[in-house]
Design an enzyme around this catalytic site. Structure first.
Site, short mmCIF file in Angstrom:
data_model
loop_
_atom_site.label_atom_id
_atom_site.label_comp_id
_atom_site.label_asym_id
_atom_site.label_seq_id
_atom_site.Cartn_x
_atom_site.Cartn_y
_atom_site.Cartn_z
N ARG A 1 -5.77 -3.00 9.01
CA ARG A 1 -6.30 -4.36 8.83
C ARG A 1 -6.05 -5.22 10.06
O ARG A 1 -6.89 -5.96 10.49
CB ARG A 1 -5.61 -4.98 7.61
CG ARG A 1 -6.46 -5.98 6.90
CD ARG A 1 -5.73 -6.61 5.74
NE ARG A 1 -4.74 -5.73 5.13
CZ ARG A 1 -4.47 -5.70 3.84
NH1 ARG A 1 -5.13 -6.48 3.03
NH2 ARG A 1 -3.53 -4.92 3.36
N THR B 1 4.25 2.59 5.65
CA THR B 1 2.84 2.17 5.67
C THR B 1 2.09 3.07 6.64
O THR B 1 2.63 3.41 7.70
CB THR B 1 2.65 0.70 6.10
OG1 THR B 1 1.27 0.49 6.46
CG2 THR B 1 3.50 0.29 7.28
N ARG C 1 1.22 -5.08 -5.24
CA ARG C 1 1.47 -6.27 -4.41
C ARG C 1 1.64 -7.41 -5.39
O ARG C 1 0.69 -7.76 -6.08
CB ARG C 1 0.29 -6.52 -3.47
CG ARG C 1 0.08 -5.40 -2.46
CD ARG C 1 -1.04 -5.75 -1.48
NE ARG C 1 -1.16 -4.74 -0.44
CZ ARG C 1 -2.04 -3.75 -0.46
NH1 ARG C 1 -2.89 -3.64 -1.46
NH2 ARG C 1 -2.09 -2.87 0.52
N GLY D 1 0.84 -1.21 0.00
CA GLY D 1 0.00 0.00 0.00
C GLY D 1 0.87 1.25 0.00
O GLY D 1 1.89 1.30 0.67
N ASP E 1 2.34 -0.54 11.61
CA ASP E 1 2.28 -1.88 12.23
C ASP E 1 3.53 -2.72 11.98
O ASP E 1 3.45 -3.92 11.81
CB ASP E 1 1.03 -2.62 11.71
CG ASP E 1 1.06 -2.81 10.19
OD1 ASP E 1 1.90 -2.17 9.52
OD2 ASP E 1 0.25 -3.59 9.68
N ASP F 1 5.85 -4.84 6.13
CA ASP F 1 6.62 -6.04 6.45
C ASP F 1 6.48 -7.14 5.40
O ASP F 1 7.39 -7.95 5.22
CB ASP F 1 6.33 -6.55 7.87
CG ASP F 1 4.87 -6.71 8.15
OD1 ASP F 1 4.06 -6.52 7.22
OD2 ASP F 1 4.52 -7.03 9.30
N ASP G 1 -0.27 2.25 8.45
CA ASP G 1 -0.76 1.48 9.59
C ASP G 1 0.17 1.51 10.81
O ASP G 1 -0.25 1.18 11.92
CB ASP G 1 -0.99 0.02 9.20
CG ASP G 1 -2.14 -0.14 8.22
OD1 ASP G 1 -2.87 0.84 7.99
OD2 ASP G 1 -2.31 -1.25 7.68
O1 F6P Z 1 -1.68 0.25 3.64
C1 F6P Z 1 -2.24 -0.63 4.56
C2 F6P Z 1 -3.70 -0.56 4.44
O2 F6P Z 1 -3.99 0.77 4.57
C3 F6P Z 1 -4.56 -1.35 5.40
O3 F6P Z 1 -4.87 -0.70 6.58
C4 F6P Z 1 -5.77 -1.63 4.57
O4 F6P Z 1 -6.43 -2.75 5.00
C5 F6P Z 1 -5.19 -1.83 3.24
O5 F6P Z 1 -4.07 -1.00 3.17
C6 F6P Z 1 -6.13 -1.62 2.09
O6 F6P Z 1 -5.37 -1.56 0.94
P1 F6P Z 1 -5.86 -1.82 -0.54
O7 F6P Z 1 -7.23 -1.25 -0.65
O8 F6P Z 1 -4.86 -1.14 -1.37
O9 F6P Z 1 -5.86 -3.29 -0.72
#
Ligand code: F6P
Length: 343
Positions: free
Chosen positions: A188, A142, A79, A18, A146, A110, A144
């Site tokens: 997430r 990121t 990804r 992301g 996390d 990660d 998050d």
């Molecule tokens: O970048 C991490 C994140 O923001 C998560 O919190 C979220 O679940 C995810 O990306 C959603 O990403 P995408 O819509 O790009 O799959």
């Protein structure tokens, strides 16, 4: 006659997973640090997928002009499932060999670091490390926050401030209508965004995946208690990691709240607005320091397989494998403070 001229070092930089505000500042720092130190740099487009496809562009001082203040990533991101397979990794290695890449900077989460670790472990058939395998460095990016090995990940501060700004707006209309608004924020698996933004907007209740919750006790009864003290509008902050476990998500939660408390309720899923926008000062500065560190303190010294981390505002590096084993916990004290004062 033998050629004694030393090969100029060549590195590549990519963003993966992301996107996060501040990634551009990190790319800029990597490219500029490399170029002023005589290192050639290539930008890989769309993360590991671009490495497999050989989608590399030469980067120079001016290629990264006017991006420090922009959200998203100039190099695009993706990804890549293919990179998880042996064939994909070998295709990526071929690109590195073709371009004579000595070092690779991966800006991402990660999952992206795990990819870098597996890549660095790619073996020839006889068990020896592959020739041409670049030194890999991870930079945490990121929203998050996390990643266990570092206090801070690039993009987190911008996202927190965006959430705060958005919820302040929602709050205006929530207050005008004496309503309750259930707000879902990203994260997430982690509640860093929900907890910290939640305390900043004075949420009545914050639900995060890390701490046990009970809808009746923590949402309904708590709202009733505050209603008894004269409160008439409410913000309930819910992390994505909790919302996905509630049947019907935040919409269903809003309906339940309305039915049980008689307070008209709405649900708002903030979504990807949280991931875009101009990076804050903190994200630009941290990204610049980390990008510089990755090149100057690591790649230029021939050091690879490290993650650039930050603890107590200091930047340092850790072995990728060790870094990936590390966990960090959400601040329980902060959660308790929010519980005590948001009444
Ligand atoms: O970048 C991490 C994140 O923001 C998560 O919190 C979220 O679940 C995810 O990306 C959603 O990403 P995408 O819509 O790009 O799959």
């Amino acid at each position: 006659m033998c050629d004694t001229k030393e090969k100029t070092m060549r590195i590549a930089v990519l963003t993966s997973g992301g996107d996060a505000p501040g990634m551009n500042a990190a790319i800029r720092a990597v490219v500029r640090t490399a170029r002023v130190n005589g290192i050639e740099v290539f930008g890989v487009r769309r993360g590991y997928a671009g490495l497999i496809a050989g989608d590399l562009i030469p980067m120079d001082l001016r290629t990264v002009s006017d991006i420090i203040h922009r959200g998203g990533t100039k190099l695009y991101t993706a990804r890549s499932k293919e990179f998880e397979e042996d064939n994909g990794m070998r295709a990526a290695l071929k690109t590195c060999i073709d371009y004579q890449i000595d070092g690779l900077v991966v800006i991402g989460g990660d999952g992206s670091f795990r990819g870098a670790l597996d890549f660095s472990r790619l073996k020839e058939k006889n068990g020896e490390p592959c020739k041409g395998l670049p030194l890999c460095i991870g930079i945490p990016g990121t929203i998050d926050n996390d990643i266990g090995c570092t206090d801070y990940t690039i993009g987190y501060d911008t996202s927190l401030n965006t959430i705060m700004d958005m919820v302040d707006r929602v709050r205006d209309t929530t207050e005008s209508h004496d309503r309750c608004c259930v707000i879902e924020v990203m994260g997430r698996h982690a509640g860093f965004l929900a907890l910290n933004a939640g305390i900043a907007v004075g949420a009545t209740t914050i639900l995060v995946p890390e701490f046990k919750y009970d809808i009746q006790h923590d949402v309904i009864d708590r709202m009733r208690r505050t209603q008894n003290t004269g409160k008439e509008h409410f913000i309930i902050m819910v992390a994505e990691g909790v919302a996905k476990d509630i049947e019907g998500g935040v919409e269903a939660l809003a309906r339940k709240i309305e039915a049980e408390t008689n307070v008209e309720s709405r649900a708002v899923v903030l979504g990807h607005v949280q991931r875009g926008g101009a990076p804050t000062c903190k994200d630009r500065v941290v990204a610049s320091i980390m990008g510089n560190y990755a090149v100057k303190k690591l790649l230029m010294k021939g050091i690879g397989n490290r993650v650039v981390c930050m603890k107590n505002e200091k930047v340092f590096d850790l072995d990728i494998e060790e870094a990936l084993k590390m966990t960090k916990s959400l601040d329980r004290e902060l959660y308790d403070i929010s519980y005590e004062i948001s009444i």
